[in-house]
Design an enzyme around this catalytic site. Structure first.
Site, short mmCIF file in Angstrom:
data_model
loop_
_atom_site.label_atom_id
_atom_site.label_comp_id
_atom_site.label_asym_id
_atom_site.label_seq_id
_atom_site.Cartn_x
_atom_site.Cartn_y
_atom_site.Cartn_z
CD GLU A 166 -0.74 6.15 -7.66
OE1 GLU A 166 -0.81 5.51 -6.61
OE2 GLU A 166 -0.03 7.18 -7.79
CD1 TRP A 211 -2.27 -2.08 1.44
CD2 TRP A 211 -3.38 -0.29 0.70
NE1 TRP A 211 -3.55 -2.45 1.20
CE2 TRP A 211 -4.26 -1.38 0.75
CE3 TRP A 211 -3.87 0.94 0.27
CZ2 TRP A 211 -5.60 -1.28 0.37
CZ3 TRP A 211 -5.20 1.05 -0.10
CH2 TRP A 211 -6.05 -0.06 -0.05
CB VAL A 212 2.86 2.58 2.42
CG1 VAL A 212 3.63 3.84 2.73
CG2 VAL A 212 1.48 2.61 3.07
CB ALA A 213 6.22 4.38 -1.83
ZN LIG Z 1 1.19 10.47 -6.18
#
Ligand SMILES: [Zn+2]
Length: 247
Positions: free
Chosen positions: A218, A159-161
């Site tokens: 995205e 979910w998170v970089a």
């Molecule tokens: Zn972004």
């Protein structure tokens, strides 16, 4: 004219996994955990979602800073060097961006508004500390759901970089959405897709490139690459592919 008058848009962080979200929701359909898992889902694209890939970061190394730093490649394998220097300009809503991209960003927003489309910057620059907090919060949330520390960390990375690997820490990435009272997200995304390259920005995580970028499609995340934007946009390649082909 200032860039923005807007409310801050919550966003699902880079590296997400929509499928995982659905599963998570099905299992934990209550309370804070539920809300966390779904934070920002209103920003998911209205078409063409695709399955995210959990890219395991085995060989993360410091990214090389090219002569033209707007071409720096930051992803799961290439971390922002610790000594990377950024000068920031603050937008009217408090978000910040690299000072050198500000004029083009401003021009793009002005031109969009002239065409009756009203964008906002949901998120620009993000500090390393903020990225670390986001990661820690996500791991904690999974631990609270009963996952082991190791599993929680693994899931959070979907979910998170990982801190140091988010383009937002460069100040060269902006998440652009609609000023909801005047426009809808889709028209903003459509306009950006057609025009952002004219201002030096590229769609960083296109449909069909998730296996390469490690990040879901995205439509709101634009990355400044300056004078190469048109070439990259027209090549149909994602930044990773284009850099490999042109290095
Ligand atoms: Zn972004």
């Amino acid at each position: 004219m200032g860039l923005i008058t807007m409310t801050r848009v919550k966003k699902r962080k880079s590296g997400g996994c929509f499928a995982a979200a659905i599963v998570t929701a099905a299992i934990f359909a209550a309370g804070v955990i539920f809300e966390k898992a779904f934070e920002g889902l209103e920003k998911l694209p209205e078409y063409g979602t695709e399955t995210a890939v959990n890219v395991t970061l085995q060989n993360t190394k410091a990214a090389e800073v090219p002569v033209n730093r707007f071409l720096i490649l930051v992803n799961g394998e290439n971390k922002i060097p610790d000594d990377y220097k950024i000068e920031l300009t603050e937008l009217s809503n408090g978000e910040k961006v690299d000072s050198e991209i500000y004029p083009d960003l401003q021009k793009m927003f002005d031109d969009m508004r002239d065409e009756g489309i009203y964008p906002v910057v949901g998120e620009g620059y993000r500090t390393r500390e903020r990225q670390q907090e986001i990661m820690a919060d996500k791991i904690r949330a999974y631990e609270n759901e009963g996952y082991s520390e190791k599993k929680a960390e693994e899931m959070a990375k979907e979910w998170v970089a990982v801190p140091g690997t988010s383009e937002h820490e460069l100040g060269l990435a902006v998440d652009i959405n609609a000023d909801k009272e005047k426009s809808d997200n889709q028209e903003v995304y459509d306009w950006l897709y057609e025009n952002a390259y004219k201002y030096g920005f590229i769609l960083r995580y296109p449909i069909g490139k998730t296996l390469i970028t490690g990040i879901d499609y995205e439509p709101w995340h634009y990355r400044y690459v300056g004078e190469y934007a048109e070439k990259i946009h027209k090549s149909g390649l994602c930044l990773e592919e284009w850099l490999e082909k042109n290095s």
